[in-house]
Scaffold this active site. Structure first.
Site, PDB file in Angstrom:
ATOM      1  N   TRP A 125       2.365   0.676  -7.787  1.00  0.00           N
ATOM      2  CA  TRP A 125       1.073   1.331  -7.505  1.00  0.00           C
ATOM      3  C   TRP A 125       1.281   2.700  -6.867  1.00  0.00           C
ATOM      4  CZ3 TRP A 125      -3.174  -0.346  -3.516  1.00  0.00           C
ATOM      5  CH2 TRP A 125      -2.632  -0.658  -2.289  1.00  0.00           C
TER       6      TRP A 125
ATOM      7  N   ASP B 246       1.293  -5.752   2.665  1.00  0.00           N
ATOM      8  CA  ASP B 246       2.236  -6.846   2.918  1.00  0.00           C
ATOM      9  C   ASP B 246       1.943  -7.785   4.095  1.00  0.00           C
ATOM     10  OD1 ASP B 246       3.194  -5.053   1.095  1.00  0.00           O
ATOM     11  OD2 ASP B 246       5.174  -4.857   1.972  1.00  0.00           O
TER      12      ASP B 246
ATOM     13  N   GLU C 154       3.701   7.641   6.188  1.00  0.00           N
ATOM     14  CA  GLU C 154       3.228   6.485   5.431  1.00  0.00           C
ATOM     15  C   GLU C 154       1.921   5.958   6.039  1.00  0.00           C
ATOM     16  OE1 GLU C 154       6.219   3.485   5.660  1.00  0.00           O
ATOM     17  OE2 GLU C 154       5.368   2.268   4.036  1.00  0.00           O
TER      18      GLU C 154
HETATM   19  C1  2M8 Z   1       5.428  -1.373   1.101  1.00  0.00           C
HETATM   20  O1  2M8 Z   1       5.973  -2.519   0.478  1.00  0.00           O
HETATM   21  C2  2M8 Z   1       7.374  -2.750   0.294  1.00  0.00           C
HETATM   22  C3  2M8 Z   1       7.505  -4.021  -0.541  1.00  0.00           C
HETATM   23  O2  2M8 Z   1       6.939  -3.810  -1.791  1.00  0.00           O
HETATM   24  C4  2M8 Z   1       8.149  -2.957   1.577  1.00  0.00           C
HETATM   25  O3  2M8 Z   1       7.566  -3.100   2.648  1.00  0.00           O
HETATM   26  O4  2M8 Z   1       9.378  -3.005   1.490  1.00  0.00           O
HETATM   27  C5  2M8 Z   1       3.892  -1.465   0.934  1.00  0.00           C
HETATM   28  O5  2M8 Z   1       3.224  -0.539   1.743  1.00  0.00           O
HETATM   29  C6  2M8 Z   1       3.509  -1.261  -0.539  1.00  0.00           C
HETATM   30  O6  2M8 Z   1       2.127  -1.197  -0.689  1.00  0.00           O
HETATM   31  C7  2M8 Z   1       4.141   0.023  -1.090  1.00  0.00           C
HETATM   32  O7  2M8 Z   1       3.904   0.071  -2.482  1.00  0.00           O
HETATM   33  C8  2M8 Z   1       5.646   0.076  -0.822  1.00  0.00           C
HETATM   34  C9  2M8 Z   1       6.263   1.440  -1.192  1.00  0.00           C
HETATM   35  O8  2M8 Z   1       5.492   2.502  -0.653  1.00  0.00           O
HETATM   36  O9  2M8 Z   1       5.921  -0.164   0.560  1.00  0.00           O
END
Ligand code: 2M8
Length: 454
Positions: free
Chosen positions: A45, A187, A424
């Site tokens: 996404w 998450d 972020e």
């Molecule tokens: C975060 O998720 C990843 C796992 O998919 C992580 O924490 O390692 C979330 O904020 C997710 O929405 C986002 O797509 C990803 C990368 O920005 O980081």
């Protein structure tokens, strides 16, 4: 809500340059890392939002961003949540390619390398594809210039949406089932606490987290017990070889996600417009229209009168997941709400539960209501403000005719981002930058906001 002061034009130019530099710094040629260190791979996404921002710089490059992700679409139609960068050092992200080893484990995964994860994420991609077209037309490019791209991506998007509406919704409820909190994109949100508490962690190989090495304060990331459950659920998906039939029968985390379901409705609307443009068969257009109706009806069943928002649903325990989080506003993204529902949602959004909380630095909705007992101002999706979520609210409120409120969200978000290195997420009371810096999707939505004003 109130307005922040709008930056001077020179500030805007400076911000455009800085946001562009973030995307260029994370650019891998045909795709973009989610962030330089913490997330060195391609996320599903994130790619959609990144394409929306890139469109403001180069529509051709934005189109390639989306197409590069769809190269790794599974034969089932699923778009994987991560495509692993074979050049990233193996100790940079966990669980990485070796852990998933998707090509060996899952019959429907594409040939590897690159490997992919076996999960998916909210389907924002068709919205991004249509946006590329809109930006292209708006900037005076030839009307034919994006048609080839739309023809390429349309059948892939159709298969992706069909996957979500069949294997992830065998009940035809209009709502998407997720197997892991990572599939929600939010998450460690309290949205999932009650469902996760039911998950008993069994025997699994020892693992070492790598996310904490990129972060100053561990409080900004999920806790150890949360992570154990995340990795255990990955283990179960792997043991089931990601067979949705088996997972729908026995997986312990089975949840209907209102955010993913709402984004899917908006994505189906975008897909229908693309289908019209490229003159796809009537049967396909009828199928997509039916998906839109089904999605909106399903969402309406998730309304919670007491909280004044929509709630996710725990299929395993057969009850709603009662938590006040920003995901509860997602049906605004789906559109088609009655005036009464929209009014109630906006009331809740502006109330002390969310953007009207008196201690907020900027009147922007925290990911979890500060009045929720499970709120934490620094912990990831448990409280911080996420610009990418504010983009979704801004975009959909504008579409719902609420342009003044949409404008306030944009202006306050830009004020929050003006002095920052595109973090972020943000601590809601102090607006301190948290998580990763130079996060691609934060820079991307900033570019879209800035271009929208000029
Ligand atoms: C975060 O998720 C990843 C796992 O998919 C992580 O924490 O390692 C979330 O904020 C997710 O929405 C986002 O797509 C990803 C990368 O920005 O980081």
């Amino acid at each position: 809500m109130s307005f922040a002061a709008w930056p001077e034009p020179s500030d805007v130019d400076h911000m455009v340059r800085r946001a562009t530099a973030v995307l260029q710094g994370n650019d891998m040629g045909e795709w973009t890392r989610a962030s330089p260190d913490l997330y060195p791979h391609q996320w599903s996404w994130d790619t959609g939002f990144i394409a929306i921002g890139l469109a403001r710089l180069d529509t051709g490059r934005a189109a390639r961003e989306l197409l590069s992700l769809f190269e790794y679409q599974w034969t089932s139609g699923k778009v994987p949540h991560i495509v692993f960068n074979p050049k990233a050092p193996s100790h940079s992200y966990f669980p990485g390619a070796e852990h998933w080893s998707s090509a060996g484990t899952f019959p429907e995964a594409p040939p590897a390398p690159p490997y992919t994860s076996a999960l998916c994420q909210p389907p924002i991609h068709a919205v991004a594809a249509r946006r590329i077209r809109e930006v292209s037309l708006g900037s005076g490019e030839d009307s034919d210039s994006t048609i080839g791209f739309l023809r390429d991506i349309y059948p892939k998007l159709l298969r992706w949406h069909r996957y979500l509406l069949t294997r992830r919704d065998t009940e035809r409820s209009g709502l998407v089932t997720i197997y892991h909190p990572w599939e929600s994109g939010t998450d460690n949100s309290p949205r999932w606490d009650a469902a996760l508490e039911q998950v008993e962690v069994g025997e699994m190989p020892e693992y070492k987290r790598l996310d904490l090495q990129h972060i100053d304060d561990p409080a900004e990331r999920p806790t150890g017990p949360e992570y154990d459950r995340f990795i255990w659920l990955v283990e179960l998906v792997k043991r089931a070889r990601c067979d949705e039939g088996a997972l729908n029968d026995s997986h312990p985390f089975l949840v209907k996600d209102v955010l993913a379901s709402s984004i899917l409705v908006a994505a189906n609307e975008a897909l229908l417009e693309i289908a019209d443009l490229i003159e796809s068969p009537d049967t396909e257009r009828e199928e997509i229209s039916e998906w839109i109706d089904r999605g909106r009806k399903g969402l309406e069943n998730c309304w919670d009168e007491e909280f004044g928002i929509y709630l996710d649903y725990d299929v395993r325990r057969d009850e709603p997941l009662r938590a006040r989080t920003v995901a509860g506003f997602a049906p605004i993204v789906a559109g088609g709400l009655s005036q009464e529902r929209l009014r109630r949602l906006i009331e809740t959004l502006n109330s002390v539960w969310f953007a009207g909380h008196p201690r907020l630095r900027w009147p922007l909705p925290p990911s979890t209501s500060p009045s929720e007992k499970r709120f934490h101002p620094r912990s990831y999706w448990r409280g911080p403000v996420w610009p990418v979520i504010n983009w979704l609210l801004w975009w959909s409120l504008g579409r719902a005719g609420e342009s003044a409120l949409a404008e306030e969200i944009k202006t306050n978000s830009l004020a929050q981002l003006a002095e920052d290195d595109f973090a972020e997420y943000f601590e809601p009371f102090s607006s301190e930058s948290l998580g990763s810096l130079r996060q691609s999707w934060t820079a991307a939505v900033t570019l879209d906001w800035l271009a929208d004003d000029h």
